[in-house]
Design a protein around this motif. Structure first.
Motif, PDB file in Angstrom:
ATOM      1  N   GLY A  82       0.800  -1.235   0.000  1.00 20.08           N
ATOM      2  CA  GLY A  82       0.000   0.000   0.000  1.00 20.08           C
ATOM      3  C   GLY A  82       0.821   1.267   0.000  1.00 20.08           C
ATOM      4  N   GLY A  83       0.620   2.111   1.000  1.00 24.09           N
ATOM      5  CA  GLY A  83       1.269   3.423   1.047  1.00 24.09           C
ATOM      6  C   GLY A  83       0.248   4.502   0.711  1.00 24.09           C
ATOM      7  N   ILE A  89      -7.897  -0.810  -0.949  1.00 28.26           N
ATOM      8  CA  ILE A  89      -9.317  -0.771  -0.541  1.00 28.26           C
ATOM      9  C   ILE A  89     -10.041  -1.964  -1.165  1.00 28.26           C
ATOM     10  CG2 ILE A  89      -9.708   1.712  -0.049  1.00 28.26           C
ATOM     11  CD1 ILE A  89     -10.656   1.882  -3.024  1.00 28.26           C
ATOM     12  N   LYS A  90     -10.989  -2.475  -0.418  1.00 25.22           N
ATOM     13  CA  LYS A  90     -11.748  -3.616  -0.935  1.00 25.22           C
ATOM     14  C   LYS A  90     -12.976  -3.085  -1.665  1.00 25.22           C
ATOM     15  CE  LYS A  90     -11.934  -8.325   0.359  1.00 25.22           C
ATOM     16  NZ  LYS A  90     -11.679  -9.279   1.371  1.00 25.22           N
ATOM     17  N   ASN A  91     -13.110  -3.476  -2.929  1.00 26.34           N
ATOM     18  CA  ASN A  91     -14.283  -3.050  -3.698  1.00 26.34           C
ATOM     19  C   ASN A  91     -15.522  -3.822  -3.238  1.00 26.34           C
ATOM     20  OD1 ASN A  91     -12.712  -1.302  -5.314  1.00 26.34           O
ATOM     21  ND2 ASN A  91     -12.024  -3.061  -6.532  1.00 26.34           N
ATOM     22  N   LYS A  92     -16.686  -3.304  -3.672  1.00 27.89           N
ATOM     23  CA  LYS A  92     -17.951  -3.940  -3.268  1.00 27.89           C
ATOM     24  C   LYS A  92     -18.014  -5.410  -3.689  1.00 27.89           C
ATOM     25  CE  LYS A  92     -20.848   0.073  -2.799  1.00 27.89           C
ATOM     26  NZ  LYS A  92     -21.290   1.141  -3.682  1.00 27.89           N
ATOM     27  N   ASP A  93     -17.395  -5.711  -4.875  1.00 32.74           N
ATOM     28  CA  ASP A  93     -17.461  -7.105  -5.359  1.00 32.74           C
ATOM     29  C   ASP A  93     -16.401  -8.006  -4.710  1.00 32.74           C
ATOM     30  OD1 ASP A  93     -15.125  -6.191  -6.473  1.00 32.74           O
ATOM     31  OD2 ASP A  93     -15.683  -6.560  -8.558  1.00 32.74           O
ATOM     32  N   GLY A  94     -15.689  -7.471  -3.713  1.00 39.86           N
ATOM     33  CA  GLY A  94     -14.703  -8.278  -2.988  1.00 39.86           C
ATOM     34  C   GLY A  94     -13.310  -8.187  -3.565  1.00 39.86           C
ATOM     35  N   SER A  95     -13.165  -7.616  -4.777  1.00 30.84           N
ATOM     36  CA  SER A  95     -11.834  -7.480  -5.373  1.00 30.84           C
ATOM     37  C   SER A  95     -11.087  -6.317  -4.707  1.00 30.84           C
ATOM     38  CB  SER A  95     -11.958  -7.226  -6.879  1.00 30.84           C
ATOM     39  OG  SER A  95     -12.622  -5.990  -7.083  1.00 30.84           O
ATOM     40  N   TRP A  96      -9.773  -6.231  -4.965  1.00 27.67           N
ATOM     41  CA  TRP A  96      -8.957  -5.183  -4.348  1.00 27.67           C
ATOM     42  C   TRP A  96      -8.665  -4.049  -5.322  1.00 27.67           C
ATOM     43  CZ3 TRP A  96      -7.699  -4.530   0.652  1.00 27.67           C
ATOM     44  CH2 TRP A  96      -7.893  -5.614   1.499  1.00 27.67           C
ATOM     45  N   GLY A  97      -8.748  -2.841  -4.815  1.00 24.88           N
ATOM     46  CA  GLY A  97      -8.381  -1.670  -5.593  1.00 24.88           C
ATOM     47  C   GLY A  97      -7.494  -0.795  -4.719  1.00 24.88           C
ATOM     48  N   SER A  98      -7.207   0.417  -5.175  1.00 23.25           N
ATOM     49  CA  SER A  98      -6.385   1.291  -4.334  1.00 23.25           C
ATOM     50  C   SER A  98      -6.855   2.738  -4.438  1.00 23.25           C
ATOM     51  CB  SER A  98      -4.914   1.175  -4.730  1.00 23.25           C
ATOM     52  OG  SER A  98      -4.733   1.665  -6.030  1.00 23.25           O
TER      53      SER A  98
END
Ligand code: F6P
Length: 369
Positions: A82-83, A89-98
């Motif tokens: 991260g950083g 951040i966890k998206n609504k569909d469970g996948s990861w974003g930033s």
């Protein structure tokens, strides 16, 4: 609560840990204690301590840093995920974003009364330093990595400790290999640069050294192994950096890239090499040893404590001089500083034409080519 009479410097350690981090922290604190109007605070787990709710900031005084220069790791924790510019951040569909939380971080630093930041970290951390500097943050960098892959400095602290650890492993493997007429493959760290591999192979007297900068030919490795055996007797030691690859091949990852959970993990080159050698007909007994994080943990050797102490003192003096936007560096015999832009512009690969490679070849080490 901030002491309003004093200025505040915040220290963070980012990326993989490294022997000597605590020695830098101690040096910053002890030097700052000589200035009555400064106090040092630490952010827990790199910049996460500023961005977490509630924040995790600790006061660092003489008491907190007493004796820590001999301890491995970092007393303020670290993370290589991260950083502020890529907060997972966890998206609504469970996948990861930033998400980019850098502006928020700058605001939080102001709210915490931080006048200057010292960011101790490797390549990735200093890229973050540069971006924060561009956003107006009064920031200074200290280079850290066992991989020694920052070109702006002759050495990073932690590297020599890792080399010592890897050399000890070669020394130990020699005795057991010789007793059993075996080949041993020692896998050491070194993502894109083979500094640990090369130095430990030369220091330990290995027979083969495979590094990312020189893609290897399996036949050459095989030839070298056989040259070390006569009538079934003999032994050979192969040191391989985790980022080494065969000519025309690719690096070996442990698992897939899990977004939001850090970078791809290398590993498994030793067992891959053994499989390939066996498939190509190698008949000798062959075993692997993966040194892993033993290279990163534990007490820094004296050299790294000394380098780390010099870096820490200079980093704080740069704060006093308001010499921001720069990273401390070692250019023998001086401690200097370079702009972040220069520090992150060039990767420190092993030069295949360098004197150390020449020396390795000169004592008969097969570099795989
Ligand atoms: O960058 C230092 C390093 O030790 C690399 O050599 C290695 O690939 C990586 O860190 C391992 O990181 P982690 O501990 O996150 O698996």
């Amino acid at each position: 609560m901030k002491d309003t009479m004093r200025k505040r410097v915040l220290v963070a350690t980012g990326g993989g840990d490294c022997p000597g981090l605590n020695a830098v922290i101690r040096a910053i604190v002890l030097r700052a204690e000589q200035e009555r109007d400064w106090e040092v605070v630490g952010s827990i787990n790199a910049f996460d301590g500023i961005l977490n709710e509630p924040n995790e900031i600790v006061i660092l005084g003489e008491k907190e840093v007493a004796g820590i220069h001999i301890r491995g790791g970092t007393i303020i924790g670290t993370t290589n995920k991260g950083g502020p510019f890529a907060w997972p951040i966890k998206n609504k569909d469970g996948s990861w974003g930033s998400a980019d939380r850098s502006d928020e971080m700058i605001r939080r630093l102001q709210y915490l009364g931080v006048d200057a930041v010292i960011n101790i970290g490797g390549d990735g951390s200093q890229q973050i330093s540069q971006k924060l500097f561009e956003k107006g943050c009064n920031i200074i960098g200290v280079p850290k990595t066992i991989d020694n892959d920052l070109s702006a400095t002759d050495f990073t602290f932690g590297f020599q400790t890792a080399v010592q650890e890897a050399t000890t492993a070669v020394d130990k493997l020699v005795t057991t290999a010789a007793s059993h007429n075996r080949v041993f493959v020692l896998e050491v760290m070194g993502r894109y640069a083979g500094w640990i591999g090369l130095h430990s192979a030369v220091a330990g007297g290995a027979d083969v050294c495979l590094i990312p900068e020189i893609p290897y030919d399996l036949n050459k490795v095989m030839e070298k192994i056989y040259s070390r055996f006569h009538r079934g007797r003999g032994y050979a030691i192969i040191v391989i950096a985790e980022g080494a690859k065969q000519k025309g091949g690719d690096v070996h990852y442990q698992d897939g890239n899990k977004k939001g959970e850090g970078s791809q993990r290398l590993g498994g080159v030793a067992s891959k090499l053994i499989e390939d050698l066996k498939r190509a007909g190698l008949s000798t007994d062959i075993r692997e040893t993966v040194l892993g994080h033993l290279q990163r943990g534990g007490t820094p050797i004296a050299y790294d404590r000394i380098l780390a102490t010099q870096f820490g003192v200079e980093a704080f003096e740069m704060v006093l001089r308001e010499d921001f936007g720069r990273m401390v560096a070692y250019r023998h015999p001086n401690i200097v500083s370079v702009p972040f832009k220069e520090a992150i512009s060039k990767y420190n690969f092993v030069n295949p034409e360098s004197y150390l490679i020449k020396a390795a070849r000169g004592v008969g080490i097969c570099m795989g080519d």
